[in-house]
Design an enzyme around this catalytic site. Structure first.
Site, short mmCIF file in Angstrom:
data_model
loop_
_atom_site.label_atom_id
_atom_site.label_comp_id
_atom_site.label_asym_id
_atom_site.label_seq_id
_atom_site.Cartn_x
_atom_site.Cartn_y
_atom_site.Cartn_z
N ALA A 134 0.95 -1.50 0.62
CA ALA A 134 -0.08 -0.07 -0.04
C ALA A 134 0.73 1.35 -0.03
CB ALA A 134 -0.86 0.35 1.09
N ASN B 190 9.28 9.79 3.45
CA ASN B 190 7.90 10.12 3.75
C ASN B 190 6.99 10.46 4.35
OD1 ASN B 190 4.61 9.12 4.19
ND2 ASN B 190 6.25 6.88 3.72
N PHE C 176 -1.78 9.94 4.65
CA PHE C 176 -3.01 9.79 3.74
C PHE C 176 -3.80 10.87 2.90
CE2 PHE C 176 -4.04 6.95 7.56
CZ PHE C 176 -2.81 6.58 7.00
N ASN D 261 -6.60 -0.99 1.74
CA ASN D 261 -6.07 -0.46 3.12
C ASN D 261 -6.46 0.80 3.06
OD1 ASN D 261 -4.20 0.87 4.35
ND2 ASN D 261 -2.88 -0.50 4.46
N SER E 245 0.18 4.03 10.70
CA SER E 245 1.44 4.90 9.56
C SER E 245 1.67 6.08 11.16
CB SER E 245 0.47 5.68 8.58
OG SER E 245 0.59 7.24 8.29
N THR F 288 6.11 -5.26 8.32
CA THR F 288 5.56 -3.79 8.91
C THR F 288 5.56 -2.85 8.17
OG1 THR F 288 7.73 -2.90 9.26
CG2 THR F 288 6.85 -4.44 11.16
N ASN F 289 5.36 -1.51 8.68
CA ASN F 289 5.02 -0.03 8.02
C ASN F 289 6.91 0.51 7.81
OD1 ASN F 289 3.49 2.43 7.29
ND2 ASN F 289 1.94 2.09 8.26
N GLY G 214 12.18 -3.23 3.58
CA GLY G 214 13.25 -2.87 2.58
C GLY G 214 13.10 -4.43 1.66
N SER H 209 9.37 0.47 -1.83
CA SER H 209 10.44 0.79 -2.16
C SER H 209 12.28 0.38 -3.39
CB SER H 209 11.92 1.50 -0.95
OG SER H 209 10.44 2.17 0.48
#
Length: 336
Positions: A62, A111, A115, A139, A175, A245-246, A297, A319
């Site tokens: 997401a 970032n 949202f 999401n 987030s 994870t976030n 990652g 990423s």
């Protein structure tokens, strides 16, 4: 593919402008004879997870396609599943710009988007127009101006609207860019939210005659005790999956690099080891009682394999995809 050249050009631009330009081009070629420019053939490697059958275990995380504008394009590149969002009940512009930064030397991103999205109704219209044959995750989050105490109402509004169109629903409570959001990961606040979500899921299951699994997305910045408590809550409330994870607030691996002091969530290679460690600890705690979707990652086949060895059933990229391009999808799916 021509991605190294494309990346060189895009990286001359502001990251958000590069994103907008890329999406313009993806929309332009999708569904036309030019789609061959982005289409890749990848082997089918079916995975059963959360009661769903995934064509392959690699998904788009997401945050990249918040409004579901390019679902078919990402499907053409070979993703087994695509997670769109985070989307909120009402449109919101997000935080002030600039809010997205490349840490090029570390292959990371910071970032603090906040949202930014066109709202859940717009997302649903885009989803209806798509022809993606894989699993679509949606999401959902809360609007910035909704008090945290009333946050669960926003999740329930979004669930109502996306349920008929989602393969699974992801609950974003991790987030770092929405004030107070991460507090929903703890104690009574988490139990209250999960109970409401399960009740809503049951109601929607009966209304639509289909069961849409719900996964909760958690942060990497959790103590051992917090992780144990979260795992316990997820199991007690019969949540279908967990996404780990976030982004992280930790900066120790990027000290001294450009933009390292910028506020926001760090993703990409600097997150790789810590997110894998969370997956490993979570897997030990859960003992197979619910599946883990591993993200954080992943920028190579080996990084994806490490997530799966730690306990993930599925993996997602974001990423790494920005830095490596569509070839990364093929490399991972071919050999995972």
């Amino acid at each position: 593919m021509y991605y190294p050249l494309i990346r060189k050009a895009l990286f001359q631009l502001d990251p958000e402008r590069a994103h907008e330009l890329t999406f313009q081009q993806l929309r332009r070629v999708t569904g036309t004879p030019l789609e061959f420019l982005i289409r890749q053939s990848v082997p089918t490697k079916p995975v059963s997870c959360m009661g769903l059958s995934f064509k392959n275990p690699l998904g788009l995380a997401a945050g990249l396609d918040k409004d579901g504008e390019c679902i078919d394009a990402f499907g053409a590149m070979g993703f087994g599943f695509v997670e769109v969002g985070t989307v909120t009940p009402r449109p919101q512009s997000g935080n002030d710009k600039p809010r997205l930064f490349r840490i090029v030397e570390a292959e990371g991103l910071i970032n603090r988007m906040g949202f930014n999205n066109q709202g859940v109704d717009n997302l649903v219209e885009n989803v209806k127009k798509s022809h993606f044959g894989g699993i679509l995750g949606i999401n959902i989050g809360k609007n910035k101006d909704t008090p945290v105490e009333q946050g669960k109402d926003d999740y329930l509004i979004c669930m109502d609207k996306v349920y008929p169109y989602a393969g699974y629903i992801a609950i974003n409570i991790s987030s770092p860019n929405t004030p107070g959001l991460r507090s929903l990961q703890y104690g009574e606040a988490l139990d209250d939210l999960l109970a409401a979500i399960k009740n809503k899921q049951q109601e929607l299951h009966e209304r639509h005659h289909k069961y849409v699994p719900v996964a909760v997305k958690i942060a990497p910045d959790l103590s051992e005790e917090e992780l144990i408590q979260i795992a316990d809550s997820l199991v007690r409330h019969n949540i279908d999956g967990v996404i780990a994870t976030n982004t992280t607030l930790d900066r120790k691996l990027i000290q001294g690099l450009n933009y390292c002091e910028q506020m926001g969530g760090l993703s990409g290679r600097p997150l790789q080891a810590s997110s894998t460690e969370v997956i490993r600890r979570l897997s030990l705690e859960l003992q197979g009682r619910l599946p883990i979707i591993g993200v954080g990652g992943i920028d190579s086949l080996m990084a994806a394999r490490e997530k799966m060895a730690a306990g993930a059933s599925l993996v997602q990229i974001y990423s790494g995809f920005i830095f490596k391009g569509p070839r990364l999808i093929k490399d991972i799916v071919n050999y995972i």
